[in-house]
Scaffold this motif. Structure first.
Motif, PDB file in Angstrom:
ATOM      1  N   ALA A   3       0.865  -1.184   0.000  1.00  0.00           N
ATOM      2  CA  ALA A   3       0.000   0.000   0.000  1.00  0.00           C
ATOM      3  C   ALA A   3       0.896   1.227   0.000  1.00  0.00           C
ATOM      4  CB  ALA A   3      -0.916   0.009   1.214  1.00  0.00           C
ATOM      5  N   ASP A   4       0.840   2.009  -1.082  1.00  0.00           N
ATOM      6  CA  ASP A   4       1.623   3.242  -1.201  1.00  0.00           C
ATOM      7  C   ASP A   4       0.688   4.439  -1.107  1.00  0.00           C
ATOM      8  OD1 ASP A   4       3.972   1.845  -1.576  1.00  0.00           O
ATOM      9  OD2 ASP A   4       3.772   1.807  -3.765  1.00  0.00           O
ATOM     10  N   GLU A  45       2.176  -8.002  -5.404  1.00  0.00           N
ATOM     11  CA  GLU A  45       3.451  -8.191  -6.097  1.00  0.00           C
ATOM     12  C   GLU A  45       3.976  -9.599  -5.864  1.00  0.00           C
ATOM     13  OE1 GLU A  45       5.363  -3.688  -5.892  1.00  0.00           O
ATOM     14  OE2 GLU A  45       5.827  -5.126  -4.296  1.00  0.00           O
ATOM     15  N   ARG A  46       4.763 -10.068  -6.809  1.00  0.00           N
ATOM     16  CA  ARG A  46       5.466 -11.334  -6.660  1.00  0.00           C
ATOM     17  C   ARG A  46       6.961 -11.022  -6.527  1.00  0.00           C
ATOM     18  NH1 ARG A  46       3.716 -13.586 -10.877  1.00  0.00           N
ATOM     19  NH2 ARG A  46       2.030 -14.776  -9.915  1.00  0.00           N
ATOM     20  N   VAL A  57       1.837  -7.683 -10.082  1.00  0.00           N
ATOM     21  CA  VAL A  57       0.795  -8.547 -10.626  1.00  0.00           C
ATOM     22  C   VAL A  57      -0.481  -7.759 -10.884  1.00  0.00           C
ATOM     23  CG1 VAL A  57      -0.643 -10.581 -10.175  1.00  0.00           C
ATOM     24  CG2 VAL A  57       1.762 -10.565  -9.468  1.00  0.00           C
ATOM     25  N   TRP A  58      -0.847  -6.912  -9.909  1.00  0.00           N
ATOM     26  CA  TRP A  58      -2.103  -6.165 -10.029  1.00  0.00           C
ATOM     27  C   TRP A  58      -2.090  -5.039  -9.011  1.00  0.00           C
ATOM     28  CZ3 TRP A  58      -5.754  -5.691  -6.042  1.00  0.00           C
ATOM     29  CH2 TRP A  58      -6.957  -5.066  -6.396  1.00  0.00           C
ATOM     30  N   ASP A  74      -5.572 -13.320  -1.587  1.00  0.00           N
ATOM     31  CA  ASP A  74      -5.173 -14.718  -1.738  1.00  0.00           C
ATOM     32  C   ASP A  74      -5.450 -15.133  -3.174  1.00  0.00           C
ATOM     33  OD1 ASP A  74      -4.098 -17.083  -0.922  1.00  0.00           O
ATOM     34  OD2 ASP A  74      -5.767 -17.688   0.371  1.00  0.00           O
ATOM     35  N   ARG A  75      -4.589 -15.997  -3.708  1.00  0.00           N
ATOM     36  CA  ARG A  75      -4.726 -16.398  -5.101  1.00  0.00           C
ATOM     37  C   ARG A  75      -5.775 -17.482  -5.262  1.00  0.00           C
ATOM     38  NH1 ARG A  75       1.132 -17.835  -7.255  1.00  0.00           N
ATOM     39  NH2 ARG A  75      -0.137 -18.676  -8.932  1.00  0.00           N
ATOM     40  N   LEU A  76      -6.700 -17.258  -6.190  1.00  0.00           N
ATOM     41  CA  LEU A  76      -7.636 -18.303  -6.597  1.00  0.00           C
ATOM     42  C   LEU A  76      -6.999 -19.206  -7.644  1.00  0.00           C
ATOM     43  CD1 LEU A  76     -10.979 -16.320  -6.840  1.00  0.00           C
ATOM     44  CD2 LEU A  76     -10.648 -18.395  -5.506  1.00  0.00           C
ATOM     45  N   ASN A  77      -6.285 -18.586  -8.578  1.00  0.00           N
ATOM     46  CA  ASN A  77      -5.566 -19.305  -9.632  1.00  0.00           C
ATOM     47  C   ASN A  77      -4.520 -18.356 -10.205  1.00  0.00           C
ATOM     48  OD1 ASN A  77      -7.025 -17.603 -11.531  1.00  0.00           O
ATOM     49  ND2 ASN A  77      -8.767 -19.011 -11.275  1.00  0.00           N
TER      50      ASN A  77
END
Length: 348
Positions: A3-4, A45-46, A57-58, A74-77
């Motif tokens: 968070a920026d 971020e990854r 990532v987004w 959390d990642r769904l896919n």
């Protein structure tokens, strides 16, 4: 998650409420409540821990600063994320490739506005989301003292853990972790923050029953606990300024001092240190301390948690509850002494 905070001059147009699947009236209601023209860029971020390379990532921008940061995702896919939206008091699923919000659940569909914090400034304080193996979601609504379970139709009735202001169950919790049936669950291990303990609840029939608890006199506002595959529990004690691990007998096997940690994870054990058994399956021993510990814990509970946590937040890392209490007693004594001296001198 990151968070920026951005100054007003750097803030893009954030009125894309339709893209976020938010009703315009609701968006305007939250917009009118914010107190600053600044904004916050929230994102996912990854990070390559070997090379240090960071890949965005987004991301998405929310108006304001306070209580606008997305606390968790959390990642769904590979392409979709489930996000805990602290700003609009909702949970949503976003396609990280197209930036389109494809599903959303609003807390207003489950909770009356009279519950929790002030509406809409910091109403639910949704601070955690976890995608379960069957695709359902477990969500922490901190200000409602509840952990809820969702599917694409909404709230799953009868599965909510906790209730409004029933602090004997949960009190403004953080980071609940779900333990599935194949590892002795359903069970939920959670940092019961304002109760200054880590607690686990086992699903028994149609209700939740407390199955394990751990605390000591130093514990102050714990905000994460993970059950490790060997049955140990990794605990993050935020205002206790430490990360530590307890074994099956409830004994501390190692501890490291660190300033105000939020969450810890044992590398190599999977997402959220997955793979650990429930307390019931592992036959874990609870710990609530000796009689001395119990008396100190009772003394600590006489001070409203928000004030004590606020005080400990600004004190040095090496100061625990006893040191803070001694400091308060010393300052109070000095003020009383000074007041008596002033009154005595005036009368003389």
């Amino acid at each position: 998650m990151f968070a920026d905070h951005l100054e007003p001059s750097a803030c893009p147009n954030t009125t894309n409420f339709a893209q976020r699947r938010v009703d315009e009236e609701v968006w305007n209601e939250y917009e009118a409540a914010r107190s600053t023209d600044a904004c916050t860029r929230n994102g996912y971020e990854r990070v390559n821990l070997t090379t240090g390379e960071v890949t965005r990532v987004w991301s998405e921008t929310t108006p304001g600063k306070e209580a606008t940061r997305y606390h968790d995702a959390d990642r769904l896919n590979e392409t979709h994320l489930a996000v805990a939206d602290i700003y609009l008091d909702r949970v949503f699923v976003v396609n990280s490739t197209s930036d389109q919000t494809e599903w959303t659940w609003n807390a207003s569909s489950a909770f009356p506005r009279e519950t929790g914090g002030p509406y809409p400034e910091d109403w639910t304080h949704i601070n955690d989301i976890e995608v379960l193996e069957d695709g359902q979601l477990m969500v922490s609504a901190r200000n409602q003292d509840r952990v809820v379970f969702l599917n694409r139709s909404g709230l799953i009735e009868g599965w909510t853990l906790g209730e409004e202001d029933n602090y004997s169950i949960l009190y403004e919790q953080h980071n609940p972790d779900y333990i599935p049936t194949e590892r002795g669950g359903p069970a939920v291990l959670v940092g019961d923050s304002e109760n200054n303990r880590v607690v686990e609840y086992q699903r028994t029939g149609d209700s939740w029953e407390q199955s394990w608890v751990w605390r000591d006199t130093r514990m102050q506002w714990p905000r994460d606990a993970d059950r490790l595959p060997n049955g140990h529990t990794l605990i993050t004690d935020s205002n206790g300024n430490r990360v530590f691990e307890v074994d099956k007998q409830g004994e501390v096997v190692w501890s490291v001092n660190i300033a105000f940690p939020y969450e810890a994870e044992r590398l190599g054990t999977g997402d959220e240190s997955a793979g650990g058994p429930s307390a019931t399956q592992a036959n874990l021993d609870s710990r609530t301390g000796s009689l001395r510990d119990s008396l100190l814990i009772i003394a600590k509970q006489l001070i409203p948690g928000k004030y004590l946590n606020g005080l400990m937040y600004i004190t040095p890392v090496w100061m625990g509850f006893l040191e803070v209490l001694e400091l308060v007693v010393l300052l109070t004594s000095c003020l009383l002494w000074a007041g008596i001296e002033i009154v005595w001198r005036r009368q003389s």
